[in-house]
Scaffold this motif. Structure first.
Motif, PDB file in Angstrom:
ATOM      1  N   LEU A   1       0.806  -1.219   0.000  1.00 17.12           N
ATOM      2  CA  LEU A   1       0.000   0.000   0.000  1.00 17.12           C
ATOM      3  C   LEU A   1       0.839   1.269   0.000  1.00 17.12           C
ATOM      4  N   LEU A   2       2.151   1.138   0.171  1.00 13.90           N
ATOM      5  CA  LEU A   2       2.993   2.324   0.352  1.00 13.90           C
ATOM      6  C   LEU A   2       3.207   3.093  -0.948  1.00 13.90           C
ATOM      7  N   PRO A   3       3.388   4.415  -0.853  1.00 16.72           N
ATOM      8  CA  PRO A   3       3.792   5.208  -2.020  1.00 16.72           C
ATOM      9  C   PRO A   3       5.245   4.895  -2.369  1.00 16.72           C
ATOM     10  N   PRO A   4       5.727   5.335  -3.547  1.00 18.87           N
ATOM     11  CA  PRO A   4       7.081   4.968  -3.987  1.00 18.87           C
ATOM     12  C   PRO A   4       8.184   5.310  -2.990  1.00 18.87           C
ATOM     13  N   ARG A   5       8.072   6.438  -2.295  1.00  9.74           N
ATOM     14  CA  ARG A   5       9.151   6.826  -1.390  1.00  9.74           C
ATOM     15  C   ARG A   5       8.941   6.320   0.032  1.00  9.74           C
ATOM     16  N   GLY A   6       7.851   5.635   0.276  1.00  2.00           N
ATOM     17  CA  GLY A   6       7.570   5.130   1.613  1.00  2.00           C
ATOM     18  C   GLY A   6       8.451   3.941   1.979  1.00  2.00           C
ATOM     19  N   ILE A   7       8.681   3.774   3.259  1.00  2.71           N
ATOM     20  CA  ILE A   7       9.483   2.656   3.766  1.00  2.71           C
ATOM     21  C   ILE A   7       8.668   1.950   4.846  1.00  2.71           C
ATOM     22  N   PHE A   8       8.501   0.627   4.695  1.00  2.00           N
ATOM     23  CA  PHE A   8       7.780  -0.170   5.685  1.00  2.00           C
ATOM     24  C   PHE A   8       8.784  -1.089   6.365  1.00  2.00           C
ATOM     25  N   ALA A   9       8.809  -1.083   7.699  1.00  2.00           N
ATOM     26  CA  ALA A   9       9.842  -1.802   8.437  1.00  2.00           C
ATOM     27  C   ALA A   9       9.244  -2.597   9.587  1.00  2.00           C
ATOM     28  N   ARG A  10       9.912  -3.672   9.920  1.00  3.53           N
ATOM     29  CA  ARG A  10       9.606  -4.391  11.151  1.00  3.53           C
ATOM     30  C   ARG A  10      10.513  -3.818  12.234  1.00  3.53           C
ATOM     31  N   LEU A  11       9.888  -3.233  13.254  1.00  2.00           N
ATOM     32  CA  LEU A  11      10.647  -2.565  14.302  1.00  2.00           C
ATOM     33  C   LEU A  11      10.992  -3.499  15.446  1.00  2.00           C
TER      34      LEU A  11
ATOM     35  N   GLU B   1       6.019  -7.898  16.977  1.00  3.65           N
ATOM     36  CA  GLU B   1       4.849  -7.697  16.128  1.00  3.65           C
ATOM     37  C   GLU B   1       4.604  -6.229  15.825  1.00  3.65           C
ATOM     38  N   GLU B   2       5.622  -5.378  16.013  1.00  7.97           N
ATOM     39  CA  GLU B   2       5.474  -3.949  15.765  1.00  7.97           C
ATOM     40  C   GLU B   2       6.132  -3.567  14.444  1.00  7.97           C
ATOM     41  N   PHE B   3       5.405  -2.777  13.650  1.00 17.71           N
ATOM     42  CA  PHE B   3       5.891  -2.322  12.352  1.00 17.71           C
ATOM     43  C   PHE B   3       5.780  -0.795  12.282  1.00 17.71           C
ATOM     44  N   GLY B   4       6.504  -0.219  11.342  1.00 19.31           N
ATOM     45  CA  GLY B   4       6.440   1.222  11.139  1.00 19.31           C
ATOM     46  C   GLY B   4       6.462   1.555   9.656  1.00 19.31           C
ATOM     47  N   ALA B   5       5.802   2.644   9.291  1.00 21.33           N
ATOM     48  CA  ALA B   5       5.822   3.137   7.916  1.00 21.33           C
ATOM     49  C   ALA B   5       6.284   4.587   7.935  1.00 21.33           C
ATOM     50  N   LEU B   6       7.344   4.884   7.193  1.00 20.60           N
ATOM     51  CA  LEU B   6       7.859   6.242   7.074  1.00 20.60           C
ATOM     52  C   LEU B   6       7.367   6.811   5.751  1.00 20.60           C
ATOM     53  N   LEU B   7       6.729   7.974   5.798  1.00 21.70           N
ATOM     54  CA  LEU B   7       6.033   8.507   4.631  1.00 21.70           C
ATOM     55  C   LEU B   7       6.507   9.919   4.311  1.00 21.70           C
ATOM     56  N   PRO B   8       7.587  10.061   3.517  1.00 25.10           N
ATOM     57  CA  PRO B   8       8.032  11.395   3.118  1.00 25.10           C
ATOM     58  C   PRO B   8       6.962  12.119   2.307  1.00 25.10           C
ATOM     59  N   ARG B   9       6.792  13.410   2.588  1.00 22.82           N
ATOM     60  CA  ARG B   9       5.872  14.301   1.883  1.00 22.82           C
ATOM     61  C   ARG B   9       4.403  13.928   2.116  1.00 22.82           C
ATOM     62  N   PHE B  10       4.137  13.214   3.220  1.00 16.84           N
ATOM     63  CA  PHE B  10       2.762  12.936   3.632  1.00 16.84           C
ATOM     64  C   PHE B  10       2.425  13.824   4.820  1.00 16.84           C
ATOM     65  N   ASP B  11       1.246  14.475   4.766  1.00 14.03           N
ATOM     66  CA  ASP B  11       0.786  15.209   5.940  1.00 14.03           C
ATOM     67  C   ASP B  11      -0.019  14.259   6.826  1.00 14.03           C
ATOM     68  N   LEU B  12      -0.564  14.770   7.934  1.00 15.62           N
ATOM     69  CA  LEU B  12      -1.237  13.903   8.888  1.00 15.62           C
ATOM     70  C   LEU B  12      -2.483  13.257   8.297  1.00 15.62           C
ATOM     71  N   ASP B  13      -3.273  14.014   7.551  1.00 14.68           N
ATOM     72  CA  ASP B  13      -4.488  13.442   6.969  1.00 14.68           C
ATOM     73  C   ASP B  13      -4.167  12.313   5.992  1.00 14.68           C
ATOM     74  N   GLN B  14      -3.122  12.501   5.174  1.00 12.93           N
ATOM     75  CA  GLN B  14      -2.720  11.450   4.242  1.00 12.93           C
ATOM     76  C   GLN B  14      -2.250  10.210   4.992  1.00 12.93           C
ATOM     77  N   ALA B  15      -1.506  10.420   6.076  1.00 15.51           N
ATOM     78  CA  ALA B  15      -1.007   9.290   6.865  1.00 15.51           C
ATOM     79  C   ALA B  15      -2.165   8.538   7.516  1.00 15.51           C
ATOM     80  N   LEU B  16      -3.144   9.276   8.030  1.00 15.26           N
ATOM     81  CA  LEU B  16      -4.309   8.631   8.654  1.00 15.26           C
ATOM     82  C   LEU B  16      -5.083   7.804   7.636  1.00 15.26           C
ATOM     83  N   ASN B  17      -5.230   8.313   6.430  1.00 15.84           N
ATOM     84  CA  ASN B  17      -5.945   7.569   5.387  1.00 15.84           C
ATOM     85  C   ASN B  17      -5.205   6.278   5.030  1.00 15.84           C
ATOM     86  N   LEU B  18      -3.871   6.380   4.891  1.00 12.40           N
ATOM     87  CA  LEU B  18      -3.097   5.191   4.564  1.00 12.40           C
ATOM     88  C   LEU B  18      -3.125   4.193   5.726  1.00 12.40           C
ATOM     89  N   ALA B  19      -3.048   4.694   6.958  1.00 10.39           N
ATOM     90  CA  ALA B  19      -3.102   3.815   8.121  1.00 10.39           C
ATOM     91  C   ALA B  19      -4.426   3.048   8.161  1.00 10.39           C
TER      92      ALA B  19
END
Length: 429
Positions: free
Chosen positions: A331-341, A344-362
């Motif tokens: 589901l990530l955009p091209p510049r996004g990074i999805f990682a196993r932290l 069972e915890e994961f993280g997604a780093l989303l360059p050039r995403f504001d909070l509303d965009q991040a909430l929608n992707l989440a």
């Protein structure tokens, strides 16, 4: 005094050994360890069980459990010098990361011998050598076939050599006075920096090197090594201009991809590992400070995952983690990074995403996890996840504050019933 027994001598040797030594069973329960091993494990374990090797390393090297489980021979070396990149928190963030080398040997049906040694300085030296090797290879390898340009502080071409025409198809005389970024077209969809961003980093660090797709005048794409070097001016603190070197190089896809995967990917899920994720966050933080592009973080934690392992077993739990990583990474955009932290915890780093965009992707990630279904001998297994989002702007540019804010919102989602994305506007963070 009587002579020391062989057992006493052995214990003295183990305790005096300058590396960490420990013995445990295949479940990670530690039977014996020397002070050096204790010195490494206790700070990493935190509130987790320091008497279990896998629990102590759960946040930093969750793959250790998988490596042991996947090793089928009755005896032998499971891993040799496996590198564990350790992040102990904000007090160490600006220093070089601590790196432990872990070797595990299977000595019996339920017996492991493990060594731990600190190789942090060795890794720092290796990184410096790699940078030096890249630098000199760029300048010296194929010295007769590189395009060299000089550009003004605002990016206009001041001079170019004839190789610029042979490599790009643009007349090296006609381009003088034009903006280099208007002449060269790069593919930045994979996260490569634009020329302007590369120049800003060169202004700060003195130079910047990257490889990526470049486009010739006729539209043909080629793999290009691009080095930007700031030219110093003794009379001013700012660069007087920049030198740019372009090289058309073979991509060396197989070897480069193998090395990239080894250094950046989680052993189990194939998602980015914690070390790569931390490095990406620091790189994007630097871009945020200089360019003020928005940057968002999403943290995801599977609900009741311990019950999955306890009920279905760790192999099924591992399978679930892999399915979650695949579903969310897709589901990530091209510049996004999805990682196993960790765990069972994961993280997604989303360059050039504001909070509303991040909430929608989440929310898309939450739905994707809820739709997963895994066939097991005990029936179908499904899962849910809780998620929290935050932006670097909300955290005043601090990575530690960004992580802490996203974590608080994650746990707010759990307290509110799980299987949801916390909505910051609904209640104060």
């Amino acid at each position: 005094m009587s002579e020391k027994s062989s057992e006493e001598q052995l214990l003295e040797f183990l305790y005096a050994c300058p590396v960490g030594l420990l013995e445990c069973d295949l479940a990670g329960e530690i039977a014996m360890m020397n002070p050096h091993a204790m010195q490494h494990l206790l700070p990493l374990a935190g509130p987790r069980d320091a008497s279990n090797l896998f629990a102590a390393f759960e946040q930093h090297a969750p793959e250790l459990r998988s490596l042991v489980a996947a090793y089928k021979p009755a005896l032998g070396k499971i891993c040799d010098g496996h590198r564990i990149f350790v992040d102990l928190g904000s007090g160490r963030r600006k220093q070089a990361p601590q790196v432990l080398a872990c070797t595990m040997v299977k000595l019996g049906i339920d017996r492991l011998m493990v060594t731990l040694s600190d190789i942090s300085q060795q890794v720092v030296q290796e990184e410096r050598l790699r940078q030096a090797d890249t630098w000199f290879a760029t300048l010296l390898d194929g010295v007769n076939e590189y395009a060299a340009l000089s550009i003004t502080p605002d990016g206009h071409i001041a001079s170019a050599n004839p190789c610029f025409t042979r490599q790009t198809g643009h007349d090296y005389v006609a381009v003088i006075g034009h903006k280099l970024s208007d002449v060269l077209h790069s593919d930045t969809s994979g996260g490569d920096l634009r020329l302007e961003e590369q120049v800003e980093i060169a202004q700060r660090d003195g130079w910047h090197l990257q490889e990526g797709w470049q486009q010739r005048r006729d539209g043909e794409r080629y793999w290009c090594q691009r080095l930007v070097v700031a030219r110093a001016d003794s009379a001013s603190a700012s660069p007087s201009g920049y030198s740019v070197v372009l090289r058309d190089v073979p991509r060396r896809e197989a070897a480069a991809e193998d090395m990239r995967r080894l250094l950046t990917c989680d052993h189990l899920t194939g998602a980015s590992n914690r070390r790569h994720f931390s490095e990406a966050m620091e790189r994007e933080q630097a871009h945020w400070r200089e360019l003020r592009h928005s940057l968002a973080l999403v943290v995801l934690d599977l609900d009741h995952f311990k019950a999955v392992n306890d009920t279905y077993g760790h192999p099924i739990g591992d399978m679930l983690l892999c399915h979650v990583a695949q579903a969310c990474a897709a589901l990530l955009p091209p510049r996004g990074i999805f990682a196993r932290l960790g765990g069972e915890e994961f993280g997604a780093l989303l360059p050039r995403f504001d909070l509303d965009q991040a909430l929608n992707l989440a929310e898309e990630m939450r739905a994707a996890v809820a739709e997963l279904s895994i066939d097991t001998t005990m029936g179908k297994l499904s899962a849910t996840a809780s998620l929290g989002c935050a932006t670097l702007g909300e955290a005043d540019g601090s990575i530690d504050a960004l992580i802490a804010l996203a974590d608080r919102r994650l746990y707010a989602a759990k307290r509110s019933g799980r299987n949801q994305v916390h909505q910051p506007q609904a209640c104060a963070a």
